[in-house]
Scaffold this motif. Structure first.
Motif, PDB file in Angstrom:
ATOM      1  N   ALA A  50      -2.050  39.678  -0.269  1.00 32.39           N
ATOM      2  CA  ALA A  50      -2.168  38.826  -1.454  1.00 32.39           C
ATOM      3  C   ALA A  50      -3.621  38.464  -1.714  1.00 32.39           C
ATOM      4  O   ALA A  50      -4.074  38.433  -2.851  1.00 32.39           O
ATOM      5  N   GLY A  53      -5.807  42.338  -1.129  1.00 32.43           N
ATOM      6  CA  GLY A  53      -5.294  43.576  -1.692  1.00 32.43           C
ATOM      7  C   GLY A  53      -4.878  44.537  -0.603  1.00 32.43           C
ATOM      8  O   GLY A  53      -5.189  44.345   0.568  1.00 32.43           O
ATOM      9  N   PHE A  54      -4.185  45.547  -1.043  1.00 33.75           N
ATOM     10  CA  PHE A  54      -3.664  46.533  -0.112  1.00 33.75           C
ATOM     11  C   PHE A  54      -4.797  47.303   0.554  1.00 33.75           C
ATOM     12  O   PHE A  54      -4.821  47.506   1.763  1.00 33.75           O
ATOM     13  N   ALA A 133       2.026  39.213  -5.994  1.00 31.07           N
ATOM     14  CA  ALA A 133       0.901  40.112  -5.744  1.00 31.07           C
ATOM     15  C   ALA A 133       1.279  41.141  -4.689  1.00 31.07           C
ATOM     16  O   ALA A 133       0.947  42.322  -4.802  1.00 31.07           O
ATOM     17  N   TYR A 136       3.714  43.720  -6.157  1.00 31.59           N
ATOM     18  CA  TYR A 136       3.016  44.693  -6.997  1.00 31.59           C
ATOM     19  C   TYR A 136       2.141  45.616  -6.169  1.00 31.59           C
ATOM     20  O   TYR A 136       1.970  46.793  -6.499  1.00 31.59           O
ATOM     21  N   ALA A 137       1.602  45.100  -5.086  1.00 29.87           N
ATOM     22  CA  ALA A 137       0.813  45.954  -4.206  1.00 29.87           C
ATOM     23  C   ALA A 137       1.681  47.075  -3.634  1.00 29.87           C
ATOM     24  O   ALA A 137       1.284  48.243  -3.614  1.00 29.87           O
ATOM     25  N   TRP A 139       4.574  48.160  -4.924  1.00 31.17           N
ATOM     26  CA  TRP A 139       4.973  49.035  -6.022  1.00 31.17           C
ATOM     27  C   TRP A 139       3.839  49.991  -6.369  1.00 31.17           C
ATOM     28  O   TRP A 139       4.062  51.143  -6.705  1.00 31.17           O
ATOM     29  N   GLY A 140       2.629  49.476  -6.292  1.00 30.03           N
ATOM     30  CA  GLY A 140       1.472  50.316  -6.602  1.00 30.03           C
ATOM     31  C   GLY A 140       1.341  51.500  -5.662  1.00 30.03           C
ATOM     32  O   GLY A 140       0.818  52.545  -6.031  1.00 30.03           O
ATOM     33  N   GLU A 141       1.810  51.328  -4.451  1.00 32.85           N
ATOM     34  CA  GLU A 141       1.718  52.420  -3.480  1.00 32.85           C
ATOM     35  C   GLU A 141       3.021  53.205  -3.369  1.00 32.85           C
ATOM     36  O   GLU A 141       3.071  54.262  -2.739  1.00 32.85           O
TER      37      GLU A 141
ATOM     38  N   TYR B 136       0.470  50.949 -12.280  1.00 37.79           N
ATOM     39  CA  TYR B 136       0.964  50.074 -11.221  1.00 37.79           C
ATOM     40  C   TYR B 136       0.006  50.020 -10.035  1.00 37.79           C
ATOM     41  O   TYR B 136      -0.126  48.987  -9.374  1.00 37.79           O
ATOM     42  N   ALA B 137      -0.665  51.114  -9.780  1.00 42.60           N
ATOM     43  CA  ALA B 137      -1.655  51.109  -8.693  1.00 42.60           C
ATOM     44  C   ALA B 137      -2.755  50.097  -9.005  1.00 42.60           C
ATOM     45  O   ALA B 137      -3.166  49.310  -8.147  1.00 42.60           O
ATOM     46  N   GLU B 141      -3.711  46.224  -7.279  1.00 43.32           N
ATOM     47  CA  GLU B 141      -5.002  45.799  -6.739  1.00 43.32           C
ATOM     48  C   GLU B 141      -5.650  44.700  -7.572  1.00 43.32           C
ATOM     49  O   GLU B 141      -6.650  44.102  -7.169  1.00 43.32           O
ATOM     50  N   SER B 144      -6.696  41.129  -6.330  1.00 45.05           N
ATOM     51  CA  SER B 144      -7.848  40.952  -5.445  1.00 45.05           C
ATOM     52  C   SER B 144      -9.141  41.533  -6.012  1.00 45.05           C
ATOM     53  O   SER B 144     -10.175  41.500  -5.372  1.00 45.05           O
TER      54      SER B 144
END
Lengths: 237, 237, 237, 237
Positions: A50, A53-54, A133, A136-137, A139-141, B136-137, B141, B144
């Motif tokens: 959070a 970030g990832f 957050a 979504y992190a 989901w982003g990956e 979404y990626a 992110e 952050s």
DNA sequence: CATGAATGAGTCTTCATTCAT
DNA sequence: AATGAATGAAGACTCATTCAT
């Protein structure tokens, strides 16, 4: 609305209460300490994702955040990847447990159940900037990590199926023959996910009550005899 | 529906056609080649993020994907971070250009304009699994990385404002005094973002027509005299 | 003291005056332009080493400092290493030319010649923080670069030999039988180099007059009948 | 002359003997091992600078020279730059410790103290080609690196002040009213630094005894009743 | 003669992972 | 069960050098 309901037990390792622990046979207490450490690490992971970030979540940050030493993660989770998967699973379990409990408390009335789901969706326990957050992190990956995708999918389809069932019931018992329950369910879920994004990207602009109102605006349009968008309150017809 | 409209020119460096290039003064051709390389890198970045995710997008993959050498990114973008920001900006510009063109082509009727926006939202040019994965990626992110957040926010608020204006017009000219145009606009945008997530997480289950139908289900509920959810088609009353 | 004397011609490429250039056959003018570019690059190199140090002197900085394009250095000097060697040579030639001219102007008297050398050593033309920084930069790398070492050595031994010869003359004609001219020469040179270091490391504390005074303190000790340390001035007995 | 005196303890972490280590509380042994690794790296850095020069000193060479792995430097020193600064500090501490010990052993007589300093200056422990190369490497970069400059300056001014104090004492108690103690001190230090350069650039030509002789030639000139240049030996009057 | 886009080898740096204590 | 020094693979970035224009 529902109080934060208990989280579903995690994959066969049901959390035990402290008192229980003390009365177990020796060795179990140690296992509980281990479990506590695992949980601390998962929470530190959530915090780190959070905050940083990832991409900037390193095991060093996680272990420091948990107040433990460097090598600890590999000790408890074998690998960073495993930690991440368990973190996502933890998040999903918590979320699922939360709305399930809310629905259970809502009783038998489909409109009330649907309202409970909407309320759960935006309850501070699951809907706060930190957790969103992290969602979504992941989901982003997800696209590039089948394991994440699988966890998300499982939780998602269960959620969707629950909503769909309620919608179906409303359609059938409420006389909405022209409404496609599938579309309605899809719409409600998408609405909730999209409103979460608002909280992520424009937290200043987001407000819980408005999010709830928007969902009811949708439901009032679809099931007009069961929901009304007036004054931000749901009401069974 | 609108054909893929032209993307807004980026930062004052409008791409020139080949024939134009040859007749320009010397140096311009070289500059155009440079710009072409930049674009190739941005596209390779999008491909890489979509395929490998944000975390596994390395400059090596990007440059290889663009068919260029290792050091090329730092030559054109100074840093990986700058490349990422420009990629997001590119994406945002493309997206904004796309729906703007669609709205422009839709004429003056607010219902038609709103329909155009919905159609644009799910048009294969912007709504395909690759691009959605990249969106979404970045969202993953964004929390952050203030720079990403700023780019997302700017584009988002512009989009929202456009939708809100149309909704307001509908409310005022269509006699929907009891409807909050703000809520309607928020709802439509959230719906679209949430439906994108479906395509990301459950691509097998997602279908463009259904997504469109769900949006119209929402619009039909809010503006019943201008939209109808029947048969998946929009129609002005 | 001696005005800044002309720099010795550089390895077979004697600098030509502007007027000369214009009267040469065609092609020579172009050669002169080339030579001018070379010189500009060498000066930019000196500036860069003085400002950024040896380690941070890149061809990009040099060419930018010279107001020219990236690839220019490889064009004129084949390699960075060659540029550096030529820069050192340039510096050495300038320095040698300078003290040689000073000695030549001093006449026949050995004490006057020695004084001229001391004065030249601290003359702003060769003794300023920029140039000293560059000298020390090269000395710092000399150990590991035989080429630099060779250039330094050649220039050094020539300088030392000149001083030694004067000292010898003083010893023989001045009646200093107990003085080792070699030691005296070594001492004077070392003194000068060490005082340069003061200017490099503690420029605030360094002052030209004091440096000169210290040298004369040494000379007055060694050749008391030819030098006196009083009031910072040298005087033949 | 003084035997190589012990180096001043560095930053409060005095090296412990093996036997001590085993009897310490757990953890201290580990810390000592860490310190030993740090020292090994610093020594490998000195070796590398001396052999390859500043520009070609890479962390790969350093870690290989220390017989350790690649990432080790960043683990112990955070950055290459930090390693370099610590190396310079180490060198300066060693040097300062060395002459301080020599002066301490020399007793109260100012001439003896000065002689001790001269002897220390050219003692093989501090005056060997390897270390001098490293000193010159740092001096070569000092101009452009304020941190190096600061370390050099601090050590330098301390050294100078010590010498100056002795010179002052000689002037006052030895009846050298016409001598400027400041100039004398500057001269001696510059002489030493300059003679080091000889060892760097022309090691074949340099010889310890001659260097010592040159210094005494200077001292004999300045303080004739306390030093004599004859036969390369110092003697109190 | 000069330019500057492109190359790719080489460096520093990060970080997941291992393992002796 | 936990620590933290050490490893080494991998990544971002720099920069001398090349070469088409």
């Amino acid at each position: 609305m529902a109080e934060a309901p208990r989280v579903a037990a995690k994959r066969g390792r049901p959390p035990k209460s402290q008192s229980q622990l003390r009365t177990q046979r020796p060795g179990t207490q140690r296992a509980a300490a281990k479990e506590a450490t695992r949980l601390k690490l998962i929470e530190a992971t959530i915090d780190s994702i959070a905050r940083s970030g990832f991409a900037d979540t390193t095991l060093a940050k996680v272990s420091e955040g948990a107040g433990l030493s460097r090598g600890i993660v590999n000790f408890h989770f074998t690998s960073k990847d495993a930690l991440l998967v368990e973190t996502l699973t933890h998040l999903a379990d918590e979320y699922t447990g939360f709305w399930r409990a809310a629905v259970a408390e809502a009783g038998a009335d489909p409109a009330a159940r649907l309202t409970a789901i909407v309320d759960a969706e935006f309850h501070p326990t699951v809907c706060n900037r930190k957790k969103i957050a992290v969602w979504y992190a992941f989901w982003g990956e997800a696209r590039s990590r089948p394991t994440y995708l699988a966890v998300c999918e499982r939780q998602d389809s269960e959620h969707l199926e629950a909503i769909r069932a309620i919608c179906r019931e409303l359609v059938e018992t409420g006389g909405y023959a022209d409404i496609d329950a599938e579309d309605a369910a899809n719409g409600l879920m998408a609405l909730a996910d999209g409103l979460w994004l608002d909280q992520l990207l424009t937290p200043a602009h987001f407000d819980r009550a408005a999010a709830r109102r928007v969902c009811l605006l949708f439901l009032a349009g679809v099931f007009p005899r069961h929901f009304t968008a007036k004054r931000g309150a749901a009401s069974a017809a």
